[in-house]
Design a protein around this motif. Structure first.
Motif, PDB file in Angstrom:
ATOM      1  N   ILE A 137       9.212  43.695  27.236  1.00  0.00           N
ATOM      2  CA  ILE A 137      10.437  44.509  27.191  1.00  0.00           C
ATOM      3  C   ILE A 137      11.548  43.837  27.985  1.00  0.00           C
ATOM      4  CG2 ILE A 137      11.467  46.707  27.883  1.00  0.00           C
ATOM      5  CD1 ILE A 137       8.736  48.014  27.327  1.00  0.00           C
ATOM      6  N   SER A 138      11.220  43.316  29.157  1.00  0.00           N
ATOM      7  CA  SER A 138      12.212  42.640  29.985  1.00  0.00           C
ATOM      8  C   SER A 138      12.786  41.418  29.279  1.00  0.00           C
ATOM      9  CB  SER A 138      11.576  42.225  31.321  1.00  0.00           C
ATOM     10  OG  SER A 138      12.488  41.479  32.103  1.00  0.00           O
ATOM     11  N   ALA A 139      11.899  40.601  28.683  1.00  0.00           N
ATOM     12  CA  ALA A 139      12.352  39.403  27.974  1.00  0.00           C
ATOM     13  C   ALA A 139      13.229  39.773  26.783  1.00  0.00           C
ATOM     14  CB  ALA A 139      11.152  38.581  27.512  1.00  0.00           C
ATOM     15  N   PHE A 140      12.843  40.816  26.058  1.00  0.00           N
ATOM     16  CA  PHE A 140      13.614  41.257  24.892  1.00  0.00           C
ATOM     17  C   PHE A 140      15.025  41.673  25.299  1.00  0.00           C
ATOM     18  CE2 PHE A 140      15.144  44.802  22.302  1.00  0.00           C
ATOM     19  CZ  PHE A 140      15.194  44.210  21.041  1.00  0.00           C
ATOM     20  N   ILE A 141      15.132  42.506  26.317  1.00  0.00           N
ATOM     21  CA  ILE A 141      16.443  43.029  26.735  1.00  0.00           C
ATOM     22  C   ILE A 141      17.346  41.903  27.227  1.00  0.00           C
ATOM     23  CG2 ILE A 141      17.622  44.457  28.456  1.00  0.00           C
ATOM     24  CD1 ILE A 141      15.193  46.371  28.299  1.00  0.00           C
ATOM     25  N   PHE A 142      16.814  41.031  28.102  1.00  0.00           N
ATOM     26  CA  PHE A 142      17.663  39.993  28.673  1.00  0.00           C
ATOM     27  C   PHE A 142      17.955  38.868  27.682  1.00  0.00           C
ATOM     28  CE2 PHE A 142      16.129  42.062  32.565  1.00  0.00           C
ATOM     29  CZ  PHE A 142      17.348  42.247  33.214  1.00  0.00           C
ATOM     30  N   ALA A 143      17.049  38.634  26.751  1.00  0.00           N
ATOM     31  CA  ALA A 143      17.327  37.653  25.694  1.00  0.00           C
ATOM     32  C   ALA A 143      18.441  38.170  24.788  1.00  0.00           C
ATOM     33  CB  ALA A 143      16.068  37.368  24.878  1.00  0.00           C
ATOM     34  N   LEU A 144      18.424  39.458  24.497  1.00  0.00           N
ATOM     35  CA  LEU A 144      19.455  40.066  23.665  1.00  0.00           C
ATOM     36  C   LEU A 144      20.830  39.875  24.299  1.00  0.00           C
ATOM     37  CD1 LEU A 144      19.321  41.694  20.993  1.00  0.00           C
ATOM     38  CD2 LEU A 144      19.385  43.774  22.379  1.00  0.00           C
ATOM     39  N   ILE A 145      20.893  40.120  25.604  1.00  0.00           N
ATOM     40  CA  ILE A 145      22.149  39.943  26.337  1.00  0.00           C
ATOM     41  C   ILE A 145      22.561  38.472  26.349  1.00  0.00           C
ATOM     42  CG2 ILE A 145      23.247  40.122  28.602  1.00  0.00           C
ATOM     43  CD1 ILE A 145      21.344  42.539  29.124  1.00  0.00           C
ATOM     44  N   ALA A 146      21.594  37.602  26.662  1.00  0.00           N
ATOM     45  CA  ALA A 146      21.890  36.172  26.801  1.00  0.00           C
ATOM     46  C   ALA A 146      22.343  35.552  25.482  1.00  0.00           C
ATOM     47  CB  ALA A 146      20.658  35.434  27.332  1.00  0.00           C
ATOM     48  N   ILE A 147      21.696  35.912  24.378  1.00  0.00           N
ATOM     49  CA  ILE A 147      22.047  35.341  23.071  1.00  0.00           C
ATOM     50  C   ILE A 147      23.476  35.702  22.690  1.00  0.00           C
ATOM     51  CG2 ILE A 147      21.547  35.419  20.599  1.00  0.00           C
ATOM     52  CD1 ILE A 147      18.579  35.975  21.447  1.00  0.00           C
ATOM     53  N   LYS A 148      23.809  36.972  22.806  1.00  0.00           N
ATOM     54  CA  LYS A 148      25.162  37.405  22.434  1.00  0.00           C
ATOM     55  C   LYS A 148      26.210  36.761  23.335  1.00  0.00           C
ATOM     56  CE  LYS A 148      23.852  41.802  20.300  1.00  0.00           C
ATOM     57  NZ  LYS A 148      24.059  43.257  20.252  1.00  0.00           N
ATOM     58  N   PHE A 149      25.914  36.676  24.636  1.00  0.00           N
ATOM     59  CA  PHE A 149      26.843  36.055  25.574  1.00  0.00           C
ATOM     60  C   PHE A 149      27.016  34.573  25.259  1.00  0.00           C
ATOM     61  CE2 PHE A 149      27.596  33.809  29.613  1.00  0.00           C
ATOM     62  CZ  PHE A 149      28.791  34.410  29.993  1.00  0.00           C
ATOM     63  N   PHE A 150      25.903  33.880  24.998  1.00  0.00           N
ATOM     64  CA  PHE A 150      25.943  32.445  24.738  1.00  0.00           C
ATOM     65  C   PHE A 150      26.716  32.143  23.457  1.00  0.00           C
ATOM     66  CE2 PHE A 150      24.102  28.634  22.768  1.00  0.00           C
ATOM     67  CZ  PHE A 150      24.360  27.707  23.766  1.00  0.00           C
ATOM     68  N   LEU A 151      26.468  32.891  22.395  1.00  0.00           N
ATOM     69  CA  LEU A 151      27.145  32.644  21.123  1.00  0.00           C
ATOM     70  C   LEU A 151      28.642  32.890  21.228  1.00  0.00           C
ATOM     71  CD1 LEU A 151      24.592  34.158  18.566  1.00  0.00           C
ATOM     72  CD2 LEU A 151      25.060  31.745  19.019  1.00  0.00           C
ATOM     73  N   ALA A 152      29.040  33.837  22.078  1.00  0.00           N
ATOM     74  CA  ALA A 152      30.468  34.107  22.273  1.00  0.00           C
ATOM     75  C   ALA A 152      31.131  33.035  23.132  1.00  0.00           C
ATOM     76  CB  ALA A 152      30.647  35.483  22.925  1.00  0.00           C
ATOM     77  N   LEU A 153      30.323  32.326  23.916  1.00  0.00           N
ATOM     78  CA  LEU A 153      30.854  31.391  24.910  1.00  0.00           C
ATOM     79  C   LEU A 153      30.825  29.937  24.466  1.00  0.00           C
ATOM     80  CD1 LEU A 153      31.829  31.586  27.935  1.00  0.00           C
ATOM     81  CD2 LEU A 153      29.491  30.954  28.564  1.00  0.00           C
TER      82      LEU A 153
ATOM     83  N   LEU B 218       7.537  36.064  22.765  1.00  0.00           N
ATOM     84  CA  LEU B 218       7.664  36.944  21.600  1.00  0.00           C
ATOM     85  C   LEU B 218       8.783  37.966  21.799  1.00  0.00           C
ATOM     86  CD1 LEU B 218       3.921  37.578  20.672  1.00  0.00           C
ATOM     87  CD2 LEU B 218       5.617  36.353  19.299  1.00  0.00           C
ATOM     88  N   GLY B 219       8.963  38.428  23.042  1.00  0.00           N
ATOM     89  CA  GLY B 219      10.066  39.331  23.342  1.00  0.00           C
ATOM     90  C   GLY B 219      11.410  38.679  23.061  1.00  0.00           C
ATOM     91  N   SER B 220      11.538  37.406  23.452  1.00  0.00           N
ATOM     92  CA  SER B 220      12.766  36.661  23.191  1.00  0.00           C
ATOM     93  C   SER B 220      12.991  36.461  21.692  1.00  0.00           C
ATOM     94  CB  SER B 220      12.720  35.290  23.887  1.00  0.00           C
ATOM     95  OG  SER B 220      12.677  35.436  25.292  1.00  0.00           O
ATOM     96  N   ILE B 221      11.905  36.170  20.963  1.00  0.00           N
ATOM     97  CA  ILE B 221      12.006  35.973  19.517  1.00  0.00           C
ATOM     98  C   ILE B 221      12.485  37.249  18.831  1.00  0.00           C
ATOM     99  CG2 ILE B 221      10.715  35.463  17.407  1.00  0.00           C
ATOM    100  CD1 ILE B 221       8.796  33.804  19.159  1.00  0.00           C
ATOM    101  N   MET B 222      11.958  38.392  19.259  1.00  0.00           N
ATOM    102  CA  MET B 222      12.358  39.660  18.655  1.00  0.00           C
ATOM    103  C   MET B 222      13.841  39.935  18.889  1.00  0.00           C
ATOM    104  SD  MET B 222       9.932  40.762  16.913  1.00  0.00           S
ATOM    105  CE  MET B 222      10.780  42.294  16.489  1.00  0.00           C
ATOM    106  N   ALA B 223      14.345  39.531  20.045  1.00  0.00           N
ATOM    107  CA  ALA B 223      15.779  39.688  20.313  1.00  0.00           C
ATOM    108  C   ALA B 223      16.597  38.854  19.330  1.00  0.00           C
ATOM    109  CB  ALA B 223      16.089  39.268  21.752  1.00  0.00           C
ATOM    110  N   MET B 224      16.120  37.648  19.046  1.00  0.00           N
ATOM    111  CA  MET B 224      16.801  36.791  18.087  1.00  0.00           C
ATOM    112  C   MET B 224      16.789  37.412  16.695  1.00  0.00           C
ATOM    113  SD  MET B 224      18.507  34.094  17.659  1.00  0.00           S
ATOM    114  CE  MET B 224      18.179  33.270  19.214  1.00  0.00           C
ATOM    115  N   VAL B 225      15.670  38.013  16.305  1.00  0.00           N
ATOM    116  CA  VAL B 225      15.581  38.674  14.998  1.00  0.00           C
ATOM    117  C   VAL B 225      16.599  39.801  14.904  1.00  0.00           C
ATOM    118  CG1 VAL B 225      14.105  40.083  13.514  1.00  0.00           C
ATOM    119  CG2 VAL B 225      13.160  38.053  14.626  1.00  0.00           C
TER     120      VAL B 225
END
Length: 278
Positions: A235-251, A58-65
């Motif tokens: 909280i940990s999943a949310f923060i790192f998913a946020l970083i990972a998603i933005k990095f992945f989409l740019a890459l 759910l933390g990862s999903i919230m990062a995607m939202v």
């Protein structure tokens, strides 16, 4: 609540956040950390461990939202200042997303019990990692030189439905939802970024629904003792998913899928070594 348990929760959230939306199989990674950390430390028992996995997802999903907030408002018709061209012209609509969700939703409903009983094992995940890697390599090697669909707003209903069929492969744990759907999109002539955007947008409703049902099923494991553990992981999943998603989409348009496929094969080797050492 021991500080060590909170540290473990943060590490597990990190693993979930970094791997959930990359085409490397979060399931494969969670099996490894589950084997090395959760089971070895007997943290709160099986039911609490199941709830924890749902909470960090759910933390990862919230990062995607958060990343696609404007896009979701647009899909739901809640975004202000939409031009007439955007309203009636070329853009991704909620019906595209629903079209892509239907195949996996139907098959998941029909075969949920079979999947839970027969496909959630290290052996089946190991095979899925390798087969999924092969699909990704094939997609990159056979893709059109110039994508027909550059952005997610150019996706057709046919493409949405066929990508949804590819998403059915992710019902096999270890195959990776993003790995299967991005590969499918690329094979259909979509750019890697367009396929990734559509994949991530589709992931939110299907993951949220599955997580909600699982959380209700195991709600008894939510106790005053486990809540700090769950919150830390979320909280940990949310923060790192946020970083990972933005990095992945740019890459993704630059590196394509082959490097991730190679990583998956290496991960499969690690899982094989875990099996041998049991």
């Amino acid at each position: 609540m021991h500080l060590w348990n909170l540290f473990v929760a943060a590490i597990l959230g990190l693993v979930e956040g970094l791997t959930e939306f990359a085409p490397v199989s979060s399931t494969g990674h969670m099996i490894i950390v589950d084997d090395l950390i959760l089971k070895s430390n007997h943290l709160y028992g099986t039911e609490a461990a199941n709830v924890f996995k749902v909470v960090i997802q759910l933390g990862s999903i919230m990062a995607m939202v958060v990343v696609f907030w404007d896009r979701f408002l647009n899909l739901l018709g809640l975004k202000k200042n939409i031009t007439r061209e955007q309203m009636y012209g070329e853009r991704l609509r909620l019906t595209h997303v629903i079209t892509g969700l239907v195949p996996a939703a139907v098959l998941g409903f029909l075969f949920e019990d079979y999947i839970d009983a027969h496909l959630f094992s290290v052996n089946t995940v190991l095979v899925a990692l390798v087969v999924g890697a092969i699909l990704m390599i094939v997609a990159d090697l056979t893709r059109p030189r110039r994508p027909k669909t550059e952005t997610v707003d150019q996706i057709t209903y046919r493409q949405a439905f066929v990508v949804g069929l590819f998403q059915c492969l992710a019902l096999w744990p270890g195959f990776s939802r993003s790995g299967s759907t991005i590969s499918g999109g690329v094979l259909l002539g979509m750019s890697h970024r367009a396929a990734a955007d559509f994949t991530f947008i589709m992931a939110v409703p299907i993951m949220f629904g599955a997580s909600f049902l699982s959380l209700v099923k195991h709600w008894g494991a939510v106790t005053p003792e486990t809540i700090p553990f769950f919150i830390t992981g979320f909280i940990s999943a949310f923060i790192f998913a946020l970083i990972a998603i933005k990095f992945f989409l740019a890459l993704i348009n630059k590196v394509k899928l082959v490097p991730f496929a190679i990583y998956r094969i290496l991960l499969a080797i690690v899982l094989l070594l875990l099996i041998w050492n049991r």
